[in-house]
Scaffold this motif. Structure first.
Motif, PDB file in Angstrom:
ATOM      1  N   ARG A  72     -30.671 -13.655   2.677  1.00  0.00           N
ATOM      2  CA  ARG A  72     -29.322 -12.717   2.821  1.00  0.00           C
ATOM      3  C   ARG A  72     -29.845 -11.426   3.929  1.00  0.00           C
ATOM      4  O   ARG A  72     -29.012 -11.193   4.840  1.00  0.00           O
ATOM      5  CB  ARG A  72     -28.854 -12.545   1.793  1.00  0.00           C
ATOM      6  CG  ARG A  72     -28.448 -13.406   0.837  1.00  0.00           C
ATOM      7  CD  ARG A  72     -27.278 -14.292   1.409  1.00  0.00           C
ATOM      8  NE  ARG A  72     -26.143 -13.608   2.176  1.00  0.00           N
ATOM      9  CZ  ARG A  72     -25.150 -13.499   1.285  1.00  0.00           C
ATOM     10  NH1 ARG A  72     -24.916 -13.664   0.074  1.00  0.00           N
ATOM     11  NH2 ARG A  72     -24.194 -12.781   1.889  1.00  0.00           N
ATOM     12  N   ALA A  73     -30.926 -11.088   3.491  1.00  0.00           N
ATOM     13  CA  ALA A  73     -31.490  -9.867   4.474  1.00  0.00           C
ATOM     14  C   ALA A  73     -31.270 -10.389   5.768  1.00  0.00           C
ATOM     15  O   ALA A  73     -30.935  -9.734   6.976  1.00  0.00           O
ATOM     16  CB  ALA A  73     -32.399  -9.096   3.916  1.00  0.00           C
ATOM     17  N   SER A  85     -19.544 -10.457   7.604  1.00  0.00           N
ATOM     18  CA  SER A  85     -18.577  -9.058   7.532  1.00  0.00           C
ATOM     19  C   SER A  85     -19.266  -7.993   6.994  1.00  0.00           C
ATOM     20  O   SER A  85     -19.014  -6.792   7.179  1.00  0.00           O
ATOM     21  CB  SER A  85     -17.232  -9.399   6.855  1.00  0.00           C
ATOM     22  OG  SER A  85     -17.727 -10.030   5.596  1.00  0.00           O
ATOM     23  N   TRP A  86     -20.202  -8.145   6.052  1.00  0.00           N
ATOM     24  CA  TRP A  86     -20.787  -6.937   5.221  1.00  0.00           C
ATOM     25  C   TRP A  86     -21.731  -6.358   6.333  1.00  0.00           C
ATOM     26  O   TRP A  86     -21.688  -5.125   6.072  1.00  0.00           O
ATOM     27  CB  TRP A  86     -21.632  -7.587   4.092  1.00  0.00           C
ATOM     28  CG  TRP A  86     -22.862  -8.326   4.794  1.00  0.00           C
ATOM     29  CD1 TRP A  86     -22.779  -9.822   4.676  1.00  0.00           C
ATOM     30  CD2 TRP A  86     -24.155  -7.998   4.882  1.00  0.00           C
ATOM     31  NE1 TRP A  86     -24.178 -10.194   5.148  1.00  0.00           N
ATOM     32  CE2 TRP A  86     -24.792  -9.236   5.390  1.00  0.00           C
ATOM     33  CE3 TRP A  86     -24.669  -6.972   4.999  1.00  0.00           C
ATOM     34  CZ2 TRP A  86     -26.262  -9.223   5.876  1.00  0.00           C
ATOM     35  CZ3 TRP A  86     -26.090  -6.751   5.502  1.00  0.00           C
ATOM     36  CH2 TRP A  86     -26.744  -8.033   6.094  1.00  0.00           C
ATOM     37  N   GLY A 135     -19.494  -4.256   8.364  1.00  0.00           N
ATOM     38  CA  GLY A 135     -18.956  -3.112   7.645  1.00  0.00           C
ATOM     39  C   GLY A 135     -19.840  -2.005   7.374  1.00  0.00           C
ATOM     40  O   GLY A 135     -19.790  -0.880   7.454  1.00  0.00           O
ATOM     41  N   MET A 136     -21.250  -2.407   6.966  1.00  0.00           N
ATOM     42  CA  MET A 136     -22.128  -1.538   6.602  1.00  0.00           C
ATOM     43  C   MET A 136     -22.394  -0.595   7.782  1.00  0.00           C
ATOM     44  O   MET A 136     -22.481   0.791   7.831  1.00  0.00           O
ATOM     45  CB  MET A 136     -23.392  -2.116   6.122  1.00  0.00           C
ATOM     46  CG  MET A 136     -24.396  -1.143   5.878  1.00  0.00           C
ATOM     47  SD  MET A 136     -25.902  -2.255   5.334  1.00  0.00           S
ATOM     48  CE  MET A 136     -26.580  -2.894   6.886  1.00  0.00           C
ATOM     49  N   SER A 181     -19.594   1.889   8.377  1.00  0.00           N
ATOM     50  CA  SER A 181     -19.775   3.025   7.540  1.00  0.00           C
ATOM     51  C   SER A 181     -20.699   3.789   7.591  1.00  0.00           C
ATOM     52  O   SER A 181     -20.639   5.007   7.437  1.00  0.00           O
ATOM     53  CB  SER A 181     -19.665   2.427   6.147  1.00  0.00           C
ATOM     54  OG  SER A 181     -21.047   2.077   5.594  1.00  0.00           O
ATOM     55  N   ARG A 182     -22.044   3.617   8.150  1.00  0.00           N
ATOM     56  CA  ARG A 182     -23.124   4.257   8.606  1.00  0.00           C
ATOM     57  C   ARG A 182     -22.792   5.218   9.661  1.00  0.00           C
ATOM     58  O   ARG A 182     -22.934   6.369   9.665  1.00  0.00           O
ATOM     59  CB  ARG A 182     -24.238   3.424   8.989  1.00  0.00           C
ATOM     60  CG  ARG A 182     -25.195   2.797   7.645  1.00  0.00           C
ATOM     61  CD  ARG A 182     -26.335   3.155   7.244  1.00  0.00           C
ATOM     62  NE  ARG A 182     -26.714   2.611   6.004  1.00  0.00           N
ATOM     63  CZ  ARG A 182     -27.627   1.644   5.773  1.00  0.00           C
ATOM     64  NH1 ARG A 182     -28.250   1.072   7.020  1.00  0.00           N
ATOM     65  NH2 ARG A 182     -28.002   1.311   4.632  1.00  0.00           N
ATOM     66  N   PRO A 186     -26.513  -4.850   0.542  1.00  0.00           N
ATOM     67  CA  PRO A 186     -25.405  -4.634   1.126  1.00  0.00           C
ATOM     68  C   PRO A 186     -24.415  -5.677   1.259  1.00  0.00           C
ATOM     69  O   PRO A 186     -23.443  -5.493   1.590  1.00  0.00           O
ATOM     70  CB  PRO A 186     -25.765  -3.885   2.529  1.00  0.00           C
ATOM     71  CG  PRO A 186     -27.072  -4.586   2.656  1.00  0.00           C
ATOM     72  CD  PRO A 186     -27.621  -4.867   1.285  1.00  0.00           C
ATOM     73  N   TRP A 187     -25.027  -6.829   1.063  1.00  0.00           N
ATOM     74  CA  TRP A 187     -24.094  -8.293   1.389  1.00  0.00           C
ATOM     75  C   TRP A 187     -23.413  -8.411   0.037  1.00  0.00           C
ATOM     76  O   TRP A 187     -22.806  -9.646   0.103  1.00  0.00           O
ATOM     77  CB  TRP A 187     -25.011  -9.323   1.882  1.00  0.00           C
ATOM     78  CG  TRP A 187     -26.362  -9.456   1.182  1.00  0.00           C
ATOM     79  CD1 TRP A 187     -26.491 -10.445  -0.139  1.00  0.00           C
ATOM     80  CD2 TRP A 187     -27.632  -9.017   1.187  1.00  0.00           C
ATOM     81  NE1 TRP A 187     -27.522 -10.017  -0.458  1.00  0.00           N
ATOM     82  CE2 TRP A 187     -28.367  -9.359   0.296  1.00  0.00           C
ATOM     83  CE3 TRP A 187     -28.013  -8.066   2.443  1.00  0.00           C
ATOM     84  CZ2 TRP A 187     -29.771  -9.079   0.245  1.00  0.00           C
ATOM     85  CZ3 TRP A 187     -29.412  -7.800   2.397  1.00  0.00           C
ATOM     86  CH2 TRP A 187     -30.340  -8.460   1.115  1.00  0.00           C
ATOM     87  N   ALA A 188     -23.749  -8.093  -0.787  1.00  0.00           N
ATOM     88  CA  ALA A 188     -23.209  -8.417  -2.298  1.00  0.00           C
ATOM     89  C   ALA A 188     -22.346  -7.398  -2.842  1.00  0.00           C
ATOM     90  O   ALA A 188     -22.553  -6.037  -2.620  1.00  0.00           O
ATOM     91  CB  ALA A 188     -24.186  -8.750  -3.185  1.00  0.00           C
ATOM     92  N   TYR A 238     -17.999  -3.271  -2.069  1.00  0.00           N
ATOM     93  CA  TYR A 238     -19.280  -3.436  -1.321  1.00  0.00           C
ATOM     94  C   TYR A 238     -20.168  -2.024  -1.577  1.00  0.00           C
ATOM     95  O   TYR A 238     -19.150  -0.966  -1.454  1.00  0.00           O
ATOM     96  CB  TYR A 238     -19.190  -3.850  -0.018  1.00  0.00           C
ATOM     97  CG  TYR A 238     -19.030  -5.347  -0.010  1.00  0.00           C
ATOM     98  CD1 TYR A 238     -20.046  -6.312  -0.001  1.00  0.00           C
ATOM     99  CD2 TYR A 238     -17.900  -5.744   0.023  1.00  0.00           C
ATOM    100  CE1 TYR A 238     -19.788  -7.568   0.035  1.00  0.00           C
ATOM    101  CE2 TYR A 238     -17.475  -7.205  -0.074  1.00  0.00           C
ATOM    102  CZ  TYR A 238     -18.592  -8.236   0.132  1.00  0.00           C
ATOM    103  OH  TYR A 238     -18.263  -9.575   0.044  1.00  0.00           O
ATOM    104  N   TRP A 277     -21.688  -0.035   0.378  1.00  0.00           N
ATOM    105  CA  TRP A 277     -21.386   0.720   1.545  1.00  0.00           C
ATOM    106  C   TRP A 277     -19.884   1.239   1.701  1.00  0.00           C
ATOM    107  O   TRP A 277     -19.667   2.167   2.663  1.00  0.00           O
ATOM    108  CB  TRP A 277     -21.731   0.231   3.018  1.00  0.00           C
ATOM    109  CG  TRP A 277     -21.606  -1.186   2.828  1.00  0.00           C
ATOM    110  CD1 TRP A 277     -22.264  -2.251   2.461  1.00  0.00           C
ATOM    111  CD2 TRP A 277     -20.381  -1.788   3.371  1.00  0.00           C
ATOM    112  NE1 TRP A 277     -21.817  -3.581   2.974  1.00  0.00           N
ATOM    113  CE2 TRP A 277     -20.482  -3.249   3.460  1.00  0.00           C
ATOM    114  CE3 TRP A 277     -19.088  -1.278   3.992  1.00  0.00           C
ATOM    115  CZ2 TRP A 277     -19.470  -3.968   3.638  1.00  0.00           C
ATOM    116  CZ3 TRP A 277     -17.963  -2.239   4.166  1.00  0.00           C
ATOM    117  CH2 TRP A 277     -18.257  -3.580   4.098  1.00  0.00           C
ATOM    118  N   GLN A 278     -19.280   0.720   0.840  1.00  0.00           N
ATOM    119  CA  GLN A 278     -17.746   1.346   0.699  1.00  0.00           C
ATOM    120  C   GLN A 278     -17.768   2.486  -0.107  1.00  0.00           C
ATOM    121  O   GLN A 278     -16.426   3.245  -0.533  1.00  0.00           O
ATOM    122  CB  GLN A 278     -16.757   0.391   0.535  1.00  0.00           C
ATOM    123  CG  GLN A 278     -16.614  -1.015   1.334  1.00  0.00           C
ATOM    124  CD  GLN A 278     -15.857  -1.924   0.956  1.00  0.00           C
ATOM    125  OE1 GLN A 278     -15.757  -2.198  -0.134  1.00  0.00           O
ATOM    126  NE2 GLN A 278     -15.026  -2.410   1.685  1.00  0.00           N
TER     127      GLN A 278
END
Ligand SMILES: Nc1ncnc2c1ncn2[C@@H]1O[C@H](COP(=O)(O)OP(=O)(O)OP(=O)(O)O)[C@@H](O)[C@H]1O
Ligand SMILES: [Mg+2]
Lengths: 257, 261
Positions: A169-170, A245-246, A249-250, A253-254, B93-95, B135, B137-138
């Motif tokens: 996943r990473a 999308s994560w 999004g991350m 937000s960072r 972060p993906w979960a 998530y 990071w939200q």
């Protein structure tokens, strides 16, 4: 900028090119550049949908199957090379070598050995797109945060679950990037292998048209290949953006915090 | 705590030297009783994280041993949970939050329905009901810290180990999280080992405090904190015992640091 204005802006140059070609070719009377409407008529005769089941679908099936095999084999191999130090050291130079060689180099030897059947095409595509997937997965193994890996160890997540839930996943942004490169390689190999050694397929028909000076059919084939390549990539990018999308999004937000 | 009862956690002569460097931990021995709130304080870079990694089984000490309920520990134990100093980076972060908190349960093969209900329960306990679909990071830093705590609690550990858990949140959130931790410890009768470099926080929360020196880290002293079970951010901190203990520990640390090496 809104999505609609971005799409509109992106369409300006392609539309301008098509319109200029149409205007210019209408009375150019060049044997190499037939009028646009003639090309489009041939395009419709050939591809909508007379030759679809005999020449288009088999090619795409080879592409899909080859890429699928490459992904199925490339991800585990890359994971092993990325996670097991000595395996990485041992196979690293081979992968580096491969990176610097154009994949179409595969075609002559594999055609000689395997012939020109579909199974040979699938093999060529699979081998050619295997390497980018494998290399990217091996790189992706380094993307897992060591703190998260420690957390997984502390909660006694087993090796398989750690691989699937943490490392893969990473590494998914890198891995999907590798698959995208693999898709491009697969497409090139599909077309080139049909041009060089085949008895059917879009690449074969396009090449035959060129050899027989049938410039209209040649352009109709070229146009189809361009559209297929563009669509395949666009579909892939859409899927990738969804899966990642994560990641987007991350980063957003960072950046804003 | 009677002397006959076995300590929950015991460190015997623990030493650690990273490859090719000077010793970081030098002969640390201490015991933590069941249900105790035990803090470890020491200057920055003293080796507190190194000590926690050894006592949770994430890292082998160079020398000495760790026992949990009398059994030598060589790898992470299911009875222990750990909250990391870099808690943001310890989340996936993906979960979604729900999946993050459920991960230790997945590791144990707990069925999905039970996972969902236990995650909801533990999130409610840390005051984060209904964030399952979000998530990491939200969320704000303080909320992410609660998620990390929830993930540590979801397995109902007997020992909760926390590495400077409140270092990077604002003062109000910090007090809230301190009280939350203290309350959870009381409710669940957990043993807590907390690393901090904030002496006030250590005194406020703990039953016992171990003071470490630096270069290498040695155990300087273990201080009892007789402030009772009920603590209050205002009253407890106003008590003279609080001020005495605080002064005593600060003085110890200053003395150790000014001593010639
Ligand atoms: N993996 C490692 N390899 C080599 N040296 C390390 C490693 N991890 C930590 N150290 C060293 O060990 C010493 C103690 O580090 P440690 O992180 O345990 O301190 P700490 O007390 O947790 O510090 P802080 O308060 O900043 O969190 C430091 O000098 C650090 O450089
Ligand atoms: Mg630390």
């Amino acid at each position: 900028m809104s999505l609609r204005s971005r799409v509109a802006l992106g369409l300006v140059v392609p539309v301008a090119i098509v319109v200029s070609y149409a205007l210019w070719s209408a009375n150019a009377a060049s044997p190499y550049f037939p009028p646009l409407d003639v090309i489009l008529t041939r395009f419709r005769e050939l591809w909508l949908f007379d030759l679809v089941s005999s020449d288009v679908l088999p090619s795409l099936k080879n592409l899909g199957l080859g890429l699928l095999l490459a992904v199925i084999a490339g991800i585990p191999c890359g994971a092993i090379l990325g996670r097991i130090r000595w395996m990485g050291e041992m196979f690293g130079p081979l992968l580096d070598f491969w990176r610097s060689v154009p994949p179409i180099m595969l075609i002559p030897p594999l055609v000689l050995i395997l012939g020109i059947e579909d199974s040979a095409k699938v093999t060529i595509i699979a081998v050619g797109s295997f390497f980018p997937v494998c290399v990217a997965t091996a790189d992706g193994m380094r993307q897992a945060d060591p703190t998260l890996v420690d957390a997984a160890r502390a909660m006694r997540l087993g090796p398989l679950k750690t691989m699937v839930d943490i490392y893969l996943r990473a590494g998914s942004p890198a891995i999907l990037g590798g698959i995208q490169i693999g898709l491009q390689a697969a497409f090139v190999l599909m077309v080139a292998s049909e041009m060089l050694a085949a008895y059917r397929g879009i690449g074969y028909l396009t090449m035959q048209a060129q050899v027989t000076f049938d410039s209209v059919t040649m352009w109709a084939g070229t146009l189809l290949l361009a559209l297929l390549g563009f669509t395949a990539n666009a579909v892939f990018v859409a899927i990738r953006n969804r899966v990642l999308s994560w990641h987007t999004g991350m980063r957003v937000s960072r950046a804003s915090s | 705590m009677s002397d006959t009862s076995q300590p929950r956690l015991a460190l015997t002569d623990l030493s650690k030297t990273y490859d090719g460097s000077t010793p970081v931990l030098d002969g640390i021995s201490l015991t933590v009783g069941a249900g105790e709130f035990f803090s470890i304080v020491g200057p920055s870079g003293a080796g507190k994280t190194t000590l926690l990694r050894c006592l949770t089984g994430l890292m082998r000490p160079t020398d000495g041993q760790v026992t949990l309920d009398g059994i030598p520990l060589s790898e992470p134990s299911p009875k222990m949970s750990l909250v990391f100093q870099e808690y943001t980076r310890s989340l996936m972060p993906w979960a979604s939050i729900g999946k993050n908190v459920a991960l230790p349960l997945r590791a144990r093969g707990v069925p999905r329905a039970e996972r969902t209900s236990r995650v909801a329960k533990v999130l409610a306990e840390v005051g984060l009901s209904g964030v399952e679909a979000k998530y990491p990071w939200q969320l704000s830093g303080g909320m992410q810290q609660r998620v990390a705590i929830a993930r540590a609690l979801v397995t109902e550990p007997e020992v909760l180990v926390m590495d400077e858990p409140f270092a990077s949140v604002d003062a109000q959130t910090r007090m809230d999280l301190e009280d939350l931790t203290r309350r959870l410890q009381q409710d669940h009768r957990m043993t807590i080992v907390l690393v901090t470099h904030d002496i006030d926080e250590a005194v406020y929360l703990s039953d016992q405090i171990a003071v470490l020196s630096k270069n290498p880290a040695r155990l300087v002293e273990v201080v009892d904190v007789p402030l009772g079970a009920e603590r209050d951010q205002i009253h407890t901190r106003e008590m003279s015992t609080f001020a005495d203990l605080r002064g005593r520990i600060l003085r110890t640390i200053r003395d150790v640091q000014t001593q010639p090496v």
